[in-house]
Design an enzyme around this catalytic site. Sequence first.
Site, PDB file in Angstrom:
ATOM      1  CB  THR A  72    -103.042  55.971 -33.034  1.00  0.00           C
ATOM      2  OG1 THR A  72    -102.571  56.385 -34.299  1.00  0.00           O
ATOM      3  CG2 THR A  72    -101.915  55.514 -32.179  1.00  0.00           C
ATOM      4  CB  THR A 104    -106.802  50.575 -43.022  1.00  0.00           C
ATOM      5  OG1 THR A 104    -105.474  51.021 -43.264  1.00  0.00           O
ATOM      6  CG2 THR A 104    -107.601  51.655 -42.327  1.00  0.00           C
ATOM      7  CG  ASP A 105    -102.012  47.820 -44.177  1.00  0.00           C
ATOM      8  OD1 ASP A 105    -102.612  48.802 -44.648  1.00  0.00           O
ATOM      9  OD2 ASP A 105    -100.772  47.720 -44.138  1.00  0.00           O
ATOM     10  CE  LYS A 120    -105.269  50.302 -46.927  1.00  0.00           C
ATOM     11  NZ  LYS A 120    -104.208  50.374 -45.927  1.00  0.00           N
TER      12      LYS A 120
END
Lengths: 618, 447
Positions: free
Chosen positions: B104, B181-182, B260
């Site tokens: 989201t 984001t992963d 990341k």
Amino acid sequence: MLDTKEKLFCSCPTVIRKDQADYSFMRRLRLARSEIGELDPAALFEFEKGLHFIYEGYNENVCLVEMDEEPPHQPNREAIELALKFALIVKAHVVDEIHVMRKIVIDGSNTTGFQRTMLIAIGGRVNVRGKEIPIETICLEEDAARKVDEDPTRRSVTYRLDRLGIPLIEVATGPVIESPEEAREVAHYIGLLLRSMGRVKRGLGTIRQDLNISIEGGAKVEIKGVQYLDLIPLVVKNEARRQQRLLEIRDELKRRGLKEEDILFSPVDVTVVFRNTKSRVARSAIEKGGVALALKLKGFKGILGVELQPGRRFGAELADRARYWARVGGIFHSDELPAYGISMEEVEEVKRLLGTEENDAFVLVFDEKEKALKALEAVHSRIIEAFHGVPEETRAANPDGTTRFMRPRPGKARMYPETDVRPIKVDGSLLARLERELPEPPEKTLERLKNKYKLSEDLAQQLFNSEHLFLFEELVTKTGASPVLVASVLTNTLRNLRREGVNIENIEEDHLFGVFKAVASGKIAKEAIPDVLKAIAENPELSVESILSKLSLQSLTISELEELVSQIISERKQLVEEKGEKAFSPIMGLVMERVRGRIDGKTVAEVVRKKLLEAISS
Amino acid sequence: MESGYSQKLRDLLASSGVGIFDMVLVRLRDGVMLRGIILPRPQVGDQGSLVLKLDNGYNVGIAAERILEIKLLEKGARAQPLTEKTHSLRASGESVYFIGTGGTIASRVDYVTGAVYPYFSAEELYSMIPELEDIAVVTSETLFNIFSEDMTPQHWSTIARKIGEVYKLKAPSGIVVAHGTDTMHYSASAIAFAVHQAPGSIVFTGAQRSSDRPSSDSALNVVGAALTAVKAPFAESVIAMHGSVNDDILLVHRGVRARKMHTSRRDAFMSINSLPLARVDPFTREVKMLQSEYKTRSDSVEIYPDFSPKVALVKFYPGMDPSLLEFYREKGYTGLVIEGTGLGHINSNLVPTIGSLVRDGIIVVISSQCLWGSVNLNVYRTGVELLKAGAIPAGNMLPEVAYVKLSWVLGQTSDIEEAQKLFKTNIAYELSERDEYRHYPGAMGWW
């Protein structure tokens, strides 16, 4: 504030630091437009200010969780058990499953923009002097960050993160407290119960009282930051009086036949009046390109000067609002003028420009045009509120027991679940174990201490009424000082110092331990305690040792000693005449009683011998 | 709506004539009365406890056995729809196309029920992030709604095709892709290889702190991504996220250089073996280039969206069993990226297996789990033997990027020689011969 080993949602130690922070970072908070709406004046207020926040952290007691750079860990078990114990002590009903909630707080005091809080129990009671006081809710929540600085021009507020996340138990009482003194007693008793569990932090600000005060016909006013018990009755009294006066003002306005519509918002630029003013405020504002704006208040003559609280007039309420909404330094009003360098002629000229009549008042502000305008808007809306009596607001307690406007009251609690933390089931066996571990009631502790340490009924009762019942025993056992001495310092001495205007809030427990150790080991005489405590209150950042050495170095020079010795010798003239040189020993004893710990004994002996010889030979 | 309650509680609710979101009065056996709204259960916890939202806003769980009676006070309090607002657009001519892939990017809280609702329509984006009005006309589309760890090379293809379609048919100034984001850096790399020429950038962004909190990084990231999409001179696949723990500067990383590097910090993304491409100040709206070389905006759209699903990324560890590598041959894999140690090494027992995989037509790439620095197979014997066995060194390409690149290469051709050649070609600045002092965080002087 709980003295748990770790914080509520991470494993940082619960330690407050005074030294310089190791690092800082900057954040902003935002509420979505639709969430603000017209629903929440407090939220809108903070949002409109468009602030940014500087957070300062320490490497040792702040981690990514407080920085809002890592999800919270599972709630601290020790804290939950303490909250449950308190619930059992006051016989409240514990919920079966504890849900952690997020309560929106956007003044920046929480990096997340919300405070995590959980309801542990409802519906308990305490008995204070024979009256049953209902406990509505018991919550366990994380403490907020400490505000350390505010820079209105840069629109930034600085917070220190060490306090953020320390567990707090919040106890809300039912609205049954009827007098200022009762408010103090209830707060005191709840504090005692909390402290009886141990593992509750002591010292200033570790138990805070928020007071909700309303008189009949008044409005709910929340007062934050009442830091010590003895202030409660005064704050309550002053606030009740303020509300009473505001109602009187409302009635007076009605009697004068005034209506809200009569108070027009039509500010007039009166800068020209102050071209050659002697008022420094006016001159400096105008020299910087600012203006003088005035607002006529029809029929308000005399009202602005009405004293609402000791030393705080209705005009101060207007000034509070102007400062908060427009960030101006302050305002002037016609009930206090001429004064502050503003002359009678200038006042008359302003009146002429405004077209005021005999019964009108006006408000005057010097600042940049936009700020001045905003300030008068704030003043105007506060004036309109005067027609309704008491406005609902959140106020802050001043150290003198008066209160000042802090912010509008927040809207209905904005709470939603903390999805990063799982609900915690409370089972019967845990409650049964905690029930067995409950501490003795404070009344029992009092009885025990009285017998064990041979305290008089009076002193014991005073100790019970102070905030230091539990500290007393620790001080006695850990320092070896005399119980009666400790008790009387904790009660009488501290109270007397406060009355003398000493800021005893600066004195911390570590200081007390240091002082009593010094007394017990003969380093200082017990008579020196008030002076030592005073010095500590003035230099709280120093250790007790350095205070003691500082006192002895600074407060007793050789000439002061000589003066003291001469004085004692002359007081004991008869003794000296009778005993001659043999009077040395009793005189020495008398002097030492006065100077012990402040100058070394050899010096004293020399001076006494010298002065004694002088006295005999003269 | 699924209540999540035990059979016993569901029966109790049914027999009391109440349901989820009803306002009720609950009487307990110990005499306590509770007034509140019945909430559905969170997915975890005790199914036998009724969750009530009390009038004071707190949620509490009450065991079914403790409940004596439930009385209905008021039927279903439901979430209020987001208030519609007619926005006034001040942006001149610029437009940004938002593609949602999941997570989201924005959500709002319903304070009555405590539920969190995701949103992604342009109206909702404007309403929650008013700054967008000044930046661009926003159009949005939800392509799919999955967790970023559920992405596959097939999803990359879908995104790439969508990008081509959007640039051809809608001609926005730039595209913003909202992504969990992963695996954002995998997807951003994939798009870097698939989109060769485009009229604008493809800017990936997301949130490290969920957007249902006032401190979320999402709004600032979205603003920065939109600014990049509108203003940046380049036309590359990039990631725009917080540049530090401060809410001020965002960094724009090339998808093929980004990784990341932290599980939770808002500045989790770093450029590795490279400087970030640009920095964005969301408040002054300045986009400042940090590198001078980049792919410029082009009039044409050239997309190669296919990826092979038969490529694997394997991490070497001491004691690794050679037969694990055989598994990939048996499963029909045609490409293998191995994360070796240091300069690009693996246990010498594995080298013969690698030789046989290469002989069977599998492309084997050696990268380094050090991440920083370049692979060099000429320094130690194992390296030399690996070269001899036919392994291809990945240079200073990140292991994940080598994996994505090989998947893309084998999606373009099945000819081994051509594939090898393509793999060694620098396509989207994923590879460089020079590693500078300042590319490594050790150069920042933290200590």
